[in-house]
Motif scaffolding. Structure first.
Motif, PDB file in Angstrom:
ATOM      1  N   ARG A 114       0.926  -1.076  -0.372  1.00 21.38           N
ATOM      2  CA  ARG A 114       0.474   0.094   0.290  1.00 21.38           C
ATOM      3  C   ARG A 114       1.013   1.347  -0.304  1.00 21.38           C
ATOM      4  NH1 ARG A 114      -5.128  -1.178   4.450  1.00 21.38           N
ATOM      5  NH2 ARG A 114      -3.209  -1.550   5.853  1.00 21.38           N
ATOM      6  N   LEU A 115       1.997   1.304   0.810  1.00 23.00           N
ATOM      7  CA  LEU A 115       2.898   2.246   0.620  1.00 23.00           C
ATOM      8  C   LEU A 115       3.760   2.965  -0.729  1.00 23.00           C
ATOM      9  CD1 LEU A 115       3.908   2.034   4.000  1.00 23.00           C
ATOM     10  CD2 LEU A 115       2.933   3.893   2.836  1.00 23.00           C
ATOM     11  N   ASN A 116       3.811   1.814  -1.840  1.00 26.54           N
ATOM     12  CA  ASN A 116       4.170   1.204  -3.274  1.00 26.54           C
ATOM     13  C   ASN A 116       5.908   1.324  -2.496  1.00 26.54           C
ATOM     14  OD1 ASN A 116       3.898   1.724  -5.793  1.00 26.54           O
ATOM     15  ND2 ASN A 116       4.642   4.051  -6.187  1.00 26.54           N
ATOM     16  N   ASP A 297      -8.698   6.694   9.940  1.00 28.00           N
ATOM     17  CA  ASP A 297      -9.414   7.800   9.792  1.00 28.00           C
ATOM     18  C   ASP A 297      -9.659   8.636   8.553  1.00 28.00           C
ATOM     19  OD1 ASP A 297      -9.222   7.245  12.637  1.00 28.00           O
ATOM     20  OD2 ASP A 297      -6.915   7.511  12.729  1.00 28.00           O
ATOM     21  N   GLY A 298      -9.426   8.230   6.949  1.00 28.95           N
ATOM     22  CA  GLY A 298      -9.451   9.148   6.133  1.00 28.95           C
ATOM     23  C   GLY A 298      -8.252   9.390   5.765  1.00 28.95           C
ATOM     24  N   TYR A 299      -7.324   9.001   5.430  1.00 20.35           N
ATOM     25  CA  TYR A 299      -6.236   9.084   4.669  1.00 20.35           C
ATOM     26  C   TYR A 299      -5.717   7.746   4.025  1.00 20.35           C
ATOM     27  CZ  TYR A 299      -5.054  12.543   9.073  1.00 20.35           C
ATOM     28  OH  TYR A 299      -5.519  13.545   9.633  1.00 20.35           O
ATOM     29  N   GLU A 300      -4.918   8.543   3.348  1.00 17.89           N
ATOM     30  CA  GLU A 300      -4.867   7.376   1.773  1.00 17.89           C
ATOM     31  C   GLU A 300      -2.853   6.960   2.321  1.00 17.89           C
ATOM     32  OE1 GLU A 300      -4.831   7.991  -2.687  1.00 17.89           O
ATOM     33  OE2 GLU A 300      -6.769   8.892  -1.867  1.00 17.89           O
ATOM     34  N   ALA A 301      -2.823   5.211   2.184  1.00 18.92           N
ATOM     35  CA  ALA A 301      -1.596   5.131   2.175  1.00 18.92           C
ATOM     36  C   ALA A 301       0.034   5.745   2.125  1.00 18.92           C
ATOM     37  CB  ALA A 301      -1.747   3.491   1.967  1.00 18.92           C
ATOM     38  N   LEU A 302      -0.036   6.799   0.087  1.00 18.56           N
ATOM     39  CA  LEU A 302       0.689   7.505  -0.050  1.00 18.56           C
ATOM     40  C   LEU A 302       0.565   8.988   0.033  1.00 18.56           C
ATOM     41  CD1 LEU A 302       0.344   5.728  -3.912  1.00 18.56           C
ATOM     42  CD2 LEU A 302       1.677   5.773  -1.965  1.00 18.56           C
ATOM     43  N   ASP A 303      -0.645   9.636   1.390  1.00 21.25           N
ATOM     44  CA  ASP A 303      -0.492  10.348   1.980  1.00 21.25           C
ATOM     45  C   ASP A 303       1.384  10.392   3.390  1.00 21.25           C
ATOM     46  OD1 ASP A 303      -2.241  11.937   0.821  1.00 21.25           O
ATOM     47  OD2 ASP A 303      -4.261  10.999   2.335  1.00 21.25           O
ATOM     48  N   TYR A 304       0.700   9.370   3.864  1.00 25.59           N
ATOM     49  CA  TYR A 304       1.988   8.996   4.681  1.00 25.59           C
ATOM     50  C   TYR A 304       3.320   8.786   3.875  1.00 25.59           C
ATOM     51  CZ  TYR A 304       4.718   7.020   8.357  1.00 25.59           C
ATOM     52  OH  TYR A 304       4.862   6.537   9.716  1.00 25.59           O
ATOM     53  N   ARG A 305       3.309   8.611   3.185  1.00 22.23           N
ATOM     54  CA  ARG A 305       4.506   8.057   1.935  1.00 22.23           C
ATOM     55  C   ARG A 305       5.066   9.497   1.946  1.00 22.23           C
ATOM     56  NH1 ARG A 305       7.259   4.352  -1.007  1.00 22.23           N
ATOM     57  NH2 ARG A 305       8.306   5.364  -2.680  1.00 22.23           N
ATOM     58  N   TYR A 306       4.094  10.364   1.576  1.00 19.73           N
ATOM     59  CA  TYR A 306       4.428  11.488   1.056  1.00 19.73           C
ATOM     60  C   TYR A 306       5.173  13.150   2.333  1.00 19.73           C
ATOM     61  CZ  TYR A 306       4.563  16.557  -1.149  1.00 19.73           C
ATOM     62  OH  TYR A 306       4.449  17.560  -1.463  1.00 19.73           O
ATOM     63  N   GLY A 326      -1.179  18.149   6.773  1.00 15.99           N
ATOM     64  CA  GLY A 326      -0.334  18.839   5.371  1.00 15.99           C
ATOM     65  C   GLY A 326      -0.110  17.769   3.686  1.00 15.99           C
ATOM     66  N   ALA A 327       0.206  17.138   4.807  1.00 12.00           N
ATOM     67  CA  ALA A 327       0.852  15.692   3.961  1.00 12.00           C
ATOM     68  C   ALA A 327      -0.499  15.553   2.966  1.00 12.00           C
ATOM     69  CB  ALA A 327       1.554  15.164   4.294  1.00 12.00           C
ATOM     70  N   ARG A 328      -1.681  15.256   3.078  1.00 13.62           N
ATOM     71  CA  ARG A 328      -2.426  15.006   2.116  1.00 13.62           C
ATOM     72  C   ARG A 328      -2.763  15.924   1.618  1.00 13.62           C
ATOM     73  NH1 ARG A 328      -7.566  12.606   5.277  1.00 13.62           N
ATOM     74  NH2 ARG A 328      -7.971  15.084   6.106  1.00 13.62           N
ATOM     75  N   SER A 329      -3.098  17.383   2.195  1.00 14.12           N
ATOM     76  CA  SER A 329      -3.386  18.676   0.834  1.00 14.12           C
ATOM     77  C   SER A 329      -1.529  19.118   0.072  1.00 14.12           C
ATOM     78  CB  SER A 329      -3.044  20.040   1.939  1.00 14.12           C
ATOM     79  OG  SER A 329      -3.272  21.145   1.192  1.00 14.12           O
ATOM     80  N   ALA A 330      -0.879  17.917   0.537  1.00 15.09           N
ATOM     81  CA  ALA A 330       0.679  19.096  -0.613  1.00 15.09           C
ATOM     82  C   ALA A 330       0.139  18.360  -1.843  1.00 15.09           C
ATOM     83  CB  ALA A 330       1.575  19.255  -0.018  1.00 15.09           C
ATOM     84  N   VAL A 402       7.992  15.206 -14.546  1.00 13.32           N
ATOM     85  CA  VAL A 402       7.622  14.958 -13.106  1.00 13.32           C
ATOM     86  C   VAL A 402       7.844  12.932 -12.809  1.00 13.32           C
ATOM     87  CG1 VAL A 402       5.315  14.293 -12.051  1.00 13.32           C
ATOM     88  CG2 VAL A 402       6.483  16.407 -12.858  1.00 13.32           C
ATOM     89  N   LEU A 403       7.109  12.346 -13.985  1.00  9.53           N
ATOM     90  CA  LEU A 403       6.783  11.347 -13.985  1.00  9.53           C
ATOM     91  C   LEU A 403       8.617  10.104 -13.804  1.00  9.53           C
ATOM     92  CD1 LEU A 403       4.038  10.543 -16.369  1.00  9.53           C
ATOM     93  CD2 LEU A 403       3.674  10.771 -13.878  1.00  9.53           C
ATOM     94  N   ASP A 404       9.036  11.015 -14.194  1.00  5.74           N
ATOM     95  CA  ASP A 404      10.651  10.403 -13.772  1.00  5.74           C
ATOM     96  C   ASP A 404      11.081  10.684 -12.230  1.00  5.74           C
ATOM     97  OD1 ASP A 404      12.975   9.715 -15.271  1.00  5.74           O
ATOM     98  OD2 ASP A 404      14.152  11.528 -14.406  1.00  5.74           O
ATOM     99  N   MET A 405      10.740  11.632 -11.964  1.00  4.24           N
ATOM    100  CA  MET A 405      11.446  11.878 -10.652  1.00  4.24           C
ATOM    101  C   MET A 405      10.588  11.134  -9.593  1.00  4.24           C
ATOM    102  SD  MET A 405      11.475  15.985 -10.188  1.00  4.24           S
ATOM    103  CE  MET A 405      12.565  16.837 -11.022  1.00  4.24           C
ATOM    104  N   ASP A 406       9.070  10.601 -10.653  1.00  3.90           N
ATOM    105  CA  ASP A 406       8.239   9.656  -9.310  1.00  3.90           C
ATOM    106  C   ASP A 406       8.949   8.575  -9.354  1.00  3.90           C
ATOM    107  OD1 ASP A 406       5.817   9.092  -7.564  1.00  3.90           O
ATOM    108  OD2 ASP A 406       4.895   8.690  -9.140  1.00  3.90           O
ATOM    109  N   GLY A 407      10.075   8.106 -10.438  1.00  6.59           N
ATOM    110  CA  GLY A 407      10.206   6.664 -10.203  1.00  6.59           C
ATOM    111  C   GLY A 407      11.344   6.468  -8.836  1.00  6.59           C
ATOM    112  N   VAL A 408      11.656   7.459  -8.910  1.00 12.98           N
ATOM    113  CA  VAL A 408      12.251   7.492  -7.014  1.00 12.98           C
ATOM    114  C   VAL A 408      11.029   7.804  -5.693  1.00 12.98           C
ATOM    115  CG1 VAL A 408      13.650   8.367  -5.730  1.00 12.98           C
ATOM    116  CG2 VAL A 408      14.873   7.753  -7.628  1.00 12.98           C
ATOM    117  N   LEU A 409      10.187   9.098  -6.188  1.00 13.52           N
ATOM    118  CA  LEU A 409       9.653   9.138  -4.618  1.00 13.52           C
ATOM    119  C   LEU A 409       8.411   8.215  -4.768  1.00 13.52           C
ATOM    120  CD1 LEU A 409       9.271  13.225  -6.063  1.00 13.52           C
ATOM    121  CD2 LEU A 409      11.088  11.591  -4.512  1.00 13.52           C
ATOM    122  N   GLY A 410       8.039   7.706  -6.135  1.00 14.85           N
ATOM    123  CA  GLY A 410       7.343   5.981  -5.461  1.00 14.85           C
ATOM    124  C   GLY A 410       5.879   7.269  -5.419  1.00 14.85           C
ATOM    125  N   LEU A 411       5.062   8.027  -5.524  1.00 15.00           N
ATOM    126  CA  LEU A 411       3.967   8.076  -5.545  1.00 15.00           C
ATOM    127  C   LEU A 411       2.378   7.937  -6.536  1.00 15.00           C
ATOM    128  CD1 LEU A 411       5.320  12.192  -3.882  1.00 15.00           C
ATOM    129  CD2 LEU A 411       4.594  10.165  -2.426  1.00 15.00           C
TER     130      LEU A 411
END
Length: 474
Positions: A114-116, A297-306, A326-330, A402-411
């Motif tokens: 779930r955290l990718n 509690d309403g968050y997504e797993a990737l909110d926590y990763r962010y 704040g992370a979820r909003s961002a 952005v998609l190239d960067m996301d290869g590391v960030l995993g969002l």
């Protein structure tokens, strides 16, 4: 290869990564002890080691990533004292130790999915490598590093001149019993058990035959045995929590270098704690937060990763509902911008990274420099946002970068703007969501989980938000 500098705990300085074999990286990560759910502090470590692996791969290395699953032998005190964690978990849940291990192993892998977090190349269970541990203890015995006392086999720390070098134990003037409770069978308080034949627990469930009698391994021996089996007797990188330095990793180094007769790991990388208002998160204290609780509690797993990417792995990170909000909003804002790029290009093919303009390439270079400087994810995120907001760069280029960067960030930014469904779009879906809501309000978690699984079989994922549940295509 791009330059990667990592903070090596063995030497306590930033060092340029130089692999044992050109173009390859061997990575061993201390895995979970599967007697309970992983808490979000545990998951911080695995998220950052995922960033490390993805960075190595981005920089051109072929990575062999090995992670252990501790399903036997880990006591509640790292220094051979306390209660067996597996037995403790089994007793509390009225399950066998084997059932406990299987249940929480599945739960752990569900969390990292779930955290990718990329699945390790090799995930090795301690219970499936007992023969390897016995062989390593025998090797230590042959080299004169062990002694038998009270029916157990101990490592003699006095036989290794630089024992404790990474933890600087030689500077601490330890008194007997200062680091761990006194074990009268030990010749020194720094010695540790390699193999237990005299169990301190009645009806010990996990025991195996050995040259020293029927028993079970000490905790530390498993990592040395399994890492060397899959990565060899010299390893590029070994990771773990900072709390592992004084005991577990110190003892891993001692037994491995004692058995192999040479330097073992070139780079030791350790993450700091996730801090709550009450202090470091710990399973032993109870009341810890799990990823599932955040989702409930309403968050997504990737909110926590962010949220985790916003802190450097070597700095303590303070967790609060406000910071996660704040992370979820961002992240929501980021997904919105990426979806906007997709709408703007309207299905046109994206340019290859090598064909991007100088402004985009400059951002990518700065992104890589941030990662190369000890995995500086806060700076890498900042470079991502600078790129996203740069209106002088065409949408297609920004999306490609952005998609190239996301290869590391995993969002999972590639999924931005994909089809979603509201609670009222389909009568059957709406009815199922209503039934699930009623079950949750009645605290009938089993029924709520059954409905969630039914929706999953229909191809939908439930996302709980402060405004109510919504469905997304799975």
């Amino acid at each position: 290869m791009k330059t990667l500098r990592l903070y090596n705990s063995d030497g306590r300085e930033l060092q340029e990564f130089k692999p044992l074999v050109s173009g390859h990286a061997g990575l061993y990560c201390c895995g979970p002890t599967v007697y309970n759910y992983a808490h979000i502090g545990n998951l911080r470590a695995y998220t950052h080691w995922d960033i490390l692996r993805r960075t190595l791969e981005r920089f051109g290395y072929e990575v062999k990533h090995v992670m252990n699953i501790t399903d036997v032998g880990h006591l509640t005190d790292d220094g051979d004292e306390g209660e067996d964690k597996m037995l403790k978990g089994a007793r509390e849940r009225d399950m066998s130790v084997w059932e406990i291990a299987e249940f929480f192993t599945r739960a752990f892998f569900k969390d990292i999915e779930r955290l990718n977090i990329l699945t390790p190349t090799v995930s090795c269970k301690a219970t499936e490598h007992i023969d390897d541990m016995i062989a390593l203890v025998k090797r230590l015995e042959e080299r004169g590093f062990t002694y038998e006392s009270g029916g157990n086999i101990y490592f003699d720390s006095g036989k290794l001149p630089d024992y404790g070098r990474m933890a600087l134990l030689d500077r601490q003037n330890l008194q007997h019993g200062a680091r761990v409770a006194v074990d009268t069978n030990k010749h020194s308080p720094l010695d540790f058990v390699l193999w237990f034949t005299k169990s301190k627990f009645e009806n010990q469930a996990m025991m195996w035959d050995s040259p020293w009698g029927r028993g079970y391994p000490g905790w530390h021996i498993e990592c040395s045995a399994m890492s060397s089996k899959y990565l060899g007797e010299r390893i590029d990188i070994h990771t773990g929590g900072i709390d592992h330095i004084p005991v577990h990793h110190t003892n891993e180094i001692a037994q491995s270098e004692g058995a192999f007769g040479h330097h073992w790991v070139n780079y030791w990388i350790h993450n700091e704690f996730l801090i709550m208002k009450e202090g470091k998160m710990s399973k032993s204290k109870g009341g810890f937060l799990t990823l599932q609780k955040l989702i409930d509690d309403g968050y997504e797993a990737l909110d926590y990763r962010y949220f985790l990417l916003g802190g450097h792995y070597r700095s303590q990170l303070i967790f609060s509902e406000k910071s996660l909000d704040g992370a979820r909003s961002a992240r929501k804002s980021l997904l919105g911008r990426v979806a906007g790029f997709k709408r703007e290009i309207d299905g046109s093919p994206l340019p290859a990274v090598i064909d991007l303009g100088s402004a985009s390439l400059s951002r990518l270079e700065a992104f890589d420099e941030a990662l190369g400087e000890d995995l500086n994810t806060p700076r890498a995120l900042a470079e991502l946002w600078q790129l996203v907001k740069d209106e002088t760069i065409p949408a297609a280029e920004r999306l490609a970068a952005v998609l190239d960067m996301d290869g590391v960030l995993g969002l999972n930014l590639a999924e931005a703007g994909e089809e979603t469904a509201g609670a009222g779009e389909d009568d059957k879906l709406s009815a199922l969501l209503t039934r699930r809501k009623e079950a949750r309000e009645a605290r009938n978690w089993a029924a709520a989980d059954e409905i969630r699984d039914e929706l999953a079989e229909m191809g939908w994922k439930v996302v709980d938000t402060p405004e109510g549940p919504r469905l997304e295509k799975a």
